[in-house]
Design an enzyme around this catalytic site. Sequence first.
Site, PDB file in Angstrom:
ATOM      1  N   GLU A 104       0.817  -1.210   0.000  1.00 12.35           N
ATOM      2  CA  GLU A 104       0.000   0.000   0.000  1.00 12.35           C
ATOM      3  C   GLU A 104       0.853   1.263   0.000  1.00 12.35           C
ATOM      4  O   GLU A 104       1.952   1.293   0.552  1.00 12.35           O
ATOM      5  CB  GLU A 104      -0.924  -0.026   1.225  1.00 12.35           C
ATOM      6  N   CYS A 117       3.531   8.472   0.976  1.00 12.73           N
ATOM      7  CA  CYS A 117       4.108   7.548   1.950  1.00 12.73           C
ATOM      8  C   CYS A 117       4.262   6.194   1.251  1.00 12.73           C
ATOM      9  O   CYS A 117       3.270   5.549   0.916  1.00 12.73           O
ATOM     10  CB  CYS A 117       3.146   7.463   3.137  1.00 12.73           C
ATOM     11  N   CYS A 124       6.836  -6.994   6.961  1.00 12.53           N
ATOM     12  CA  CYS A 124       7.971  -6.459   7.718  1.00 12.53           C
ATOM     13  C   CYS A 124       8.419  -7.508   8.720  1.00 12.53           C
ATOM     14  O   CYS A 124       7.611  -8.211   9.303  1.00 12.53           O
ATOM     15  CB  CYS A 124       7.568  -5.178   8.460  1.00 12.53           C
ATOM     16  N   CYS A 128       7.157  -4.946  15.287  1.00 11.26           N
ATOM     17  CA  CYS A 128       6.892  -4.002  16.375  1.00 11.26           C
ATOM     18  C   CYS A 128       5.499  -4.306  16.920  1.00 11.26           C
ATOM     19  O   CYS A 128       4.563  -4.580  16.162  1.00 11.26           O
ATOM     20  CB  CYS A 128       6.997  -2.558  15.887  1.00 11.26           C
ATOM     21  N   CYS A 131       2.130  -2.531  15.464  1.00 12.65           N
ATOM     22  CA  CYS A 131       2.072  -2.217  14.031  1.00 12.65           C
ATOM     23  C   CYS A 131       1.396  -3.339  13.244  1.00 12.65           C
ATOM     24  O   CYS A 131       1.763  -4.512  13.377  1.00 12.65           O
ATOM     25  CB  CYS A 131       3.495  -1.983  13.523  1.00 12.65           C
ATOM     26  N   CYS A 350      -0.673   5.738  10.016  1.00 13.47           N
ATOM     27  CA  CYS A 350       0.598   5.100  10.416  1.00 13.47           C
ATOM     28  C   CYS A 350       0.334   3.757  11.077  1.00 13.47           C
ATOM     29  O   CYS A 350      -0.466   3.666  12.004  1.00 13.47           O
ATOM     30  CB  CYS A 350       1.303   5.932  11.486  1.00 13.47           C
TER      31      CYS A 350
HETATM   32  N1  SAH Z   1       9.911   0.597   9.629  1.00 11.78           N
HETATM   33  C1  SAH Z   1       9.920   2.041   9.660  1.00 11.78           C
HETATM   34  C2  SAH Z   1       8.691   2.627   8.980  1.00 11.78           C
HETATM   35  C3  SAH Z   1       7.452   2.281   9.753  1.00 11.78           C
HETATM   36  S1  SAH Z   1       5.969   3.177   9.644  1.00 11.78           S
HETATM   37  C4  SAH Z   1       9.995   2.517  11.082  1.00 11.78           C
HETATM   38  O1  SAH Z   1       9.851   1.713  11.991  1.00 11.78           O
HETATM   39  O2  SAH Z   1      10.253   3.685  11.298  1.00 11.78           O
HETATM   40  C5  SAH Z   1       6.191   4.759  10.232  1.00 11.78           C
HETATM   41  C6  SAH Z   1       5.850   5.029  11.714  1.00 11.78           C
HETATM   42  O3  SAH Z   1       4.563   4.570  12.140  1.00 11.78           O
HETATM   43  C7  SAH Z   1       6.846   4.369  12.646  1.00 11.78           C
HETATM   44  O4  SAH Z   1       7.287   5.307  13.580  1.00 11.78           O
HETATM   45  C8  SAH Z   1       6.015   3.313  13.295  1.00 11.78           C
HETATM   46  O5  SAH Z   1       6.556   2.908  14.521  1.00 11.78           O
HETATM   47  C9  SAH Z   1       4.682   4.010  13.430  1.00 11.78           C
HETATM   48  N2  SAH Z   1       3.575   3.110  13.720  1.00 11.78           N
HETATM   49  C10 SAH Z   1       3.521   1.782  13.513  1.00 11.78           C
HETATM   50  N3  SAH Z   1       2.334   1.290  13.909  1.00 11.78           N
HETATM   51  C11 SAH Z   1       1.611   2.334  14.365  1.00 11.78           C
HETATM   52  C12 SAH Z   1       0.277   2.474  14.860  1.00 11.78           C
HETATM   53  N4  SAH Z   1      -0.544   1.424  14.940  1.00 11.78           N
HETATM   54  N5  SAH Z   1      -0.135   3.708  15.233  1.00 11.78           N
HETATM   55  C13 SAH Z   1       0.678   4.779  15.099  1.00 11.78           C
HETATM   56  N6  SAH Z   1       1.934   4.706  14.615  1.00 11.78           N
HETATM   57  C14 SAH Z   1       2.398   3.495  14.247  1.00 11.78           C
END
Ligand code: SAH
Length: 374
Positions: A104, A117, A124, A128, A131, A350
């Site tokens: 996406e 974005c 991934c 985390c 996420c 995000c």
């Molecule tokens: N792998 C990269 C890009 C990830 S997405 C990274 O970790 O930075 C971009 C941001 O969204 C990251 O800071 C990630 O931690 C955050 N993120 C992930 N899941 C989320 C959620 N459910 N709500 C808000 N932010 C989230």
Amino acid sequence: MSFPEPRAEPDPAPRVNLLGFDRAALETWIAARGARTFHARQILSWIHRRGITDFEQMTDLALGLRVRLREEACCIAPPAAGRVLDPDGTEKWLFQVDSHNAVETVIIPDEERRTLCVSSQAGCVLNCAFCATGAQGFNRNLTPAEIVGQLWRIWHDGARSSLERPIQNVVFMGMGEPLANYRALSPVLHLLLDDLAYGFSKWRVTVSTAGLVPLIDRLAAEHDVSLAVSLHAADDALRDRLVPINRAHPLAELLAACRRYITRHPEREILIEYVMLDGVNDQMSDARALARLLRTVPAKVNLIPFNPFPGAAFAPSPESRILAFQKVLVSQGLRTLIRKPRGQAIQAACGQLAGSVANRLPDQFRFATPRACA
Ligand code: SAH
């Protein structure tokens, strides 16, 4: 006794997809075919500036080169398989990258411009805890053509996009960990900044990482782009659980890498991302610990309200707590913004991107993450 299968005609050599080639790679490819390197610049501009992928239409190239290109190369962006529009103006595109995987891309408008974005991986591996992308597993790295192809399609094919504002920012905050796919990321960054391709300002291209320390150093040495770091916790015990890559590269190492990034690019600051999880990392003591931690790093903090997704084990912090948290940071001299959730109704905010990924990573290769944090 068994007989060998009758031999089929050998497949012609696969054609190389030039969409993901940056200027240097294209020059090398062209030179290896005995053509003059300035043709590489012409091709780059045809593909990325004008959106032409049919070599026949590249009329300023010598005929012999065009024939060669047709025989040996192609120029293909992944097809868009779907598009949804959030009432807040955010648009989400689904790109089919192969028969098993779709990723996406999100277009976030503001008054005058749009931010794109992009995704860098199908799924991934970092897992985390908060996420959606991590929760669905990992299938593979995207190729440079599949990454830049998201932009190419929206830029050239999406002219009829509902929002006709220029794309001014590109952020690697979609699906995947961009630094875990550095080999593909690197040529794409070159293309984004190259005046013959997209010509973005180096201040408007942001790579976001969960903290792959060795690759932060490599990025610093080889590129000049904005760096965002997903911190989310100010102590190792909590960060180990929220962002499991912390077990390999704990906070002290990560912050040292941030300082080295700034040493290399002194005019920059690090964008620190911090997702606000109710009762997990949003106490005033967490804010004070975060401020202490960031004393030695030129940084701006982005507080991200948690965006829920089906099956998530967390709840968003109440707004009053986010504001109080911000107040503590600001009182400690930290510039702090609260990120406005965009595209929540279409699962485009995000951490909500899931695409459609065929997980082929055995469980034992994933970092174990508890479903909930104390
Ligand atoms: N792998 C990269 C890009 C990830 S997405 C990274 O970790 O930075 C971009 C941001 O969204 C990251 O800071 C990630 O931690 C955050 N993120 C992930 N899941 C989320 C959620 N459910 N709500 C808000 N932010 C989230």
